[in-house]
Design an enzyme around this catalytic site. Structure first.
Site, mmCIF file in Angstrom:
data_model
loop_
_atom_site.group_PDB
_atom_site.id
_atom_site.type_symbol
_atom_site.label_atom_id
_atom_site.label_comp_id
_atom_site.label_asym_id
_atom_site.label_seq_id
_atom_site.Cartn_x
_atom_site.Cartn_y
_atom_site.Cartn_z
ATOM 1 N N SER A 142 -27.439 -26.110 -22.448
ATOM 2 C CA SER A 142 -26.599 -25.266 -21.582
ATOM 3 C C SER A 142 -25.723 -24.395 -22.473
ATOM 4 C CB SER A 142 -25.704 -26.149 -20.711
ATOM 5 O OG SER A 142 -24.707 -25.364 -20.075
ATOM 6 N N TYR A 156 -19.667 -33.044 -20.537
ATOM 7 C CA TYR A 156 -20.972 -32.385 -20.333
ATOM 8 C C TYR A 156 -21.243 -31.386 -21.456
ATOM 9 C CZ TYR A 156 -24.388 -29.202 -18.179
ATOM 10 O OH TYR A 156 -25.489 -28.413 -17.927
HETATM 11 P P1 NAP Z 1 -30.513 -30.560 -10.412
HETATM 12 O O1 NAP Z 1 -30.879 -29.441 -9.488
HETATM 13 O O2 NAP Z 1 -29.312 -31.387 -10.116
HETATM 14 O O3 NAP Z 1 -31.784 -31.495 -10.595
HETATM 15 C C1 NAP Z 1 -31.670 -32.604 -11.439
HETATM 16 C C2 NAP Z 1 -33.037 -33.218 -11.661
HETATM 17 O O4 NAP Z 1 -32.904 -34.243 -12.649
HETATM 18 C C3 NAP Z 1 -33.609 -33.873 -10.425
HETATM 19 O O5 NAP Z 1 -35.006 -33.743 -10.477
HETATM 20 C C4 NAP Z 1 -33.180 -35.333 -10.601
HETATM 21 O O6 NAP Z 1 -34.056 -36.246 -9.926
HETATM 22 C C5 NAP Z 1 -33.305 -35.488 -12.089
HETATM 23 N N1 NAP Z 1 -32.467 -36.538 -12.672
HETATM 24 C C6 NAP Z 1 -31.137 -36.697 -12.590
HETATM 25 N N2 NAP Z 1 -30.740 -37.774 -13.300
HETATM 26 C C7 NAP Z 1 -31.871 -38.304 -13.843
HETATM 27 C C8 NAP Z 1 -32.142 -39.422 -14.656
HETATM 28 N N3 NAP Z 1 -31.152 -40.239 -15.067
HETATM 29 N N4 NAP Z 1 -33.428 -39.670 -15.018
HETATM 30 C C9 NAP Z 1 -34.429 -38.867 -14.602
HETATM 31 N N5 NAP Z 1 -34.242 -37.788 -13.819
HETATM 32 C C10 NAP Z 1 -32.974 -37.515 -13.451
HETATM 33 O O7 NAP Z 1 -30.278 -30.000 -11.913
HETATM 34 P P2 NAP Z 1 -30.622 -28.580 -12.592
HETATM 35 O O8 NAP Z 1 -29.504 -27.652 -12.315
HETATM 36 O O9 NAP Z 1 -32.018 -28.183 -12.294
HETATM 37 O O10 NAP Z 1 -30.465 -28.992 -14.127
HETATM 38 C C11 NAP Z 1 -31.574 -29.237 -14.975
HETATM 39 C C12 NAP Z 1 -31.072 -29.155 -16.392
HETATM 40 O O11 NAP Z 1 -30.532 -27.854 -16.638
HETATM 41 C C13 NAP Z 1 -29.949 -30.145 -16.711
HETATM 42 O O12 NAP Z 1 -30.131 -30.685 -18.006
HETATM 43 C C14 NAP Z 1 -28.704 -29.275 -16.668
HETATM 44 O O13 NAP Z 1 -27.667 -29.776 -17.465
HETATM 45 C C15 NAP Z 1 -29.245 -27.969 -17.204
HETATM 46 N N6 NAP Z 1 -28.433 -26.802 -16.854
HETATM 47 C C16 NAP Z 1 -28.248 -26.442 -15.553
HETATM 48 C C17 NAP Z 1 -27.446 -25.353 -15.251
HETATM 49 C C18 NAP Z 1 -27.183 -24.908 -13.839
HETATM 50 O O14 NAP Z 1 -26.259 -24.086 -13.628
HETATM 51 N N7 NAP Z 1 -27.935 -25.382 -12.861
HETATM 52 C C19 NAP Z 1 -26.850 -24.604 -16.288
HETATM 53 C C20 NAP Z 1 -27.067 -25.004 -17.603
HETATM 54 C C21 NAP Z 1 -27.861 -26.092 -17.877
HETATM 55 P P3 NAP Z 1 -33.840 -36.670 -8.346
HETATM 56 O O15 NAP Z 1 -34.323 -35.489 -7.538
HETATM 57 O O16 NAP Z 1 -34.706 -37.880 -8.195
HETATM 58 O O17 NAP Z 1 -32.370 -36.932 -8.168
#
Ligand code: NAP
Length: 247
Positions: A142, A156
């Protein structure tokens, strides 16, 4: 055609990366932790677009789960060519002084230990000297690693800095093994993660302050991930790639 495993592929950025890989006809291990129906939907969509897919439950913070999910994807789909360590969590906005140890422990267990365990399994299975075919590991970090996220989640932000440092070091360990390692650093992106941290309006609110005036879409982050998995990025390793709308 490639065989890949994406952690946290049931929703958000991981889901979009799985769907894009499916459009290329790739085979995709779709890891999730709780949301079985969302993972099944991703499997269905990947299959319908011409790829193969399998849903695999597992918590990336649990070593046995990580080893089992790699075993399962290779049994179901064949030897791996790529891994996306994408699963991650945030917490509610808090100053460090107010954070509980339990919150910080879980943050580092999922975001740091989870990424390192998945990277270790990728190193074991992709490395040519260990019988692998070489390949690509993409770590989802991130731009918080640059900002530090004060008064929101410095835990985070620090966890993502650790992920970036993993990409820097592991890319050098695995260069001679035919394995590329890179970090993708999304800016604020429209996914459920913000609501999970108690800020459902965060993507819209923060997105409005960025150079593009909007949050990213998960499909836009997925393009960078799939490019780094593909042979089109064959000379890219150890890169920290910001996908953040100029922020
Ligand atoms: P999200 O929409 O909250 O989805 C999270 C995903 O991770 C879901 O598939 C969830 O599974 C799974 N998950 C959560 N905890 C887990 C665990 N302990 N073991 C295995 N799977 C797990 O998140 P996202 O926004 O797509 O984020 C994905 C990545 O991008 C993360 O690393 C996040 O830090 C990074 N990121 C996101 C943003 C943003 O603004 N969205 C910005 C920068 C970086 P379930 O569906 O089963 O709960």
């Amino acid at each position: 055609m490639k065989t890949i495993l994406i952690t946290g592929a049931s929703r958000g950025i991981g889901r979009s990366a799985a769907l894009l890989a499916g459009e290329r006809g790739w085979s995709v291990g779709v890891n999730y932790t709780q949301n079985r129906s969302a993972a099944d939907e991703v499997v269905d969509l990947v299959t319908r677009s011409g790829g193969r897919a399998v849903a695999i439950q597992g918590d990336v913070a649990v070593e046995n789960d990580v080893v089992a999910m790699f075993d399962r994807v290779e049994q179901a789909l064949g030897p791996l060519d790529g891994v996306v360590a994408n699963a991650g969590i945030v917490g509610p906005p808090q100053a460090l002084a107010d954070m509980s140890g339990e919150r910080m422990r879980r943050m580092f267990e999922v975001n740091v230990l989870g990424a390192y365990l998945c990277a270790r399994e990728a190193a074991r299975r992709l490395s040519k000297s260990r019988g692998g075919r070489g390949g690509s590991l993409v770590l989802v970090s991130s731009i918080a690693a640059r900002f530090g996220s004060p008064f929101e989640y410095v835990d985070y932000a620090g966890s993502k800095a650790a992920v970036d440092t993993l990409a820097l070091g592991l890319s050098k360990e695995l260069g001679a093994e035919g394995v590329r390692v890179n970090s993708v650093r999304p800016g604020v992106t429209e996914t459920d993660i913000h609501a999970s941290g108690g800020q459902p309006d965060r993507a819209q609110r923060v997105g409005a302050t960025t150079p593009f005036g909007r949050a990213g879409r998960p499909e836009e982050i997925a393009e960078a991930i799939v490019w780094l998995l593909s042979d089109a990025s064959s000379y890219v390793s150890g890169a920290l790639l910001d996908v953040s709308g100029g922020r």
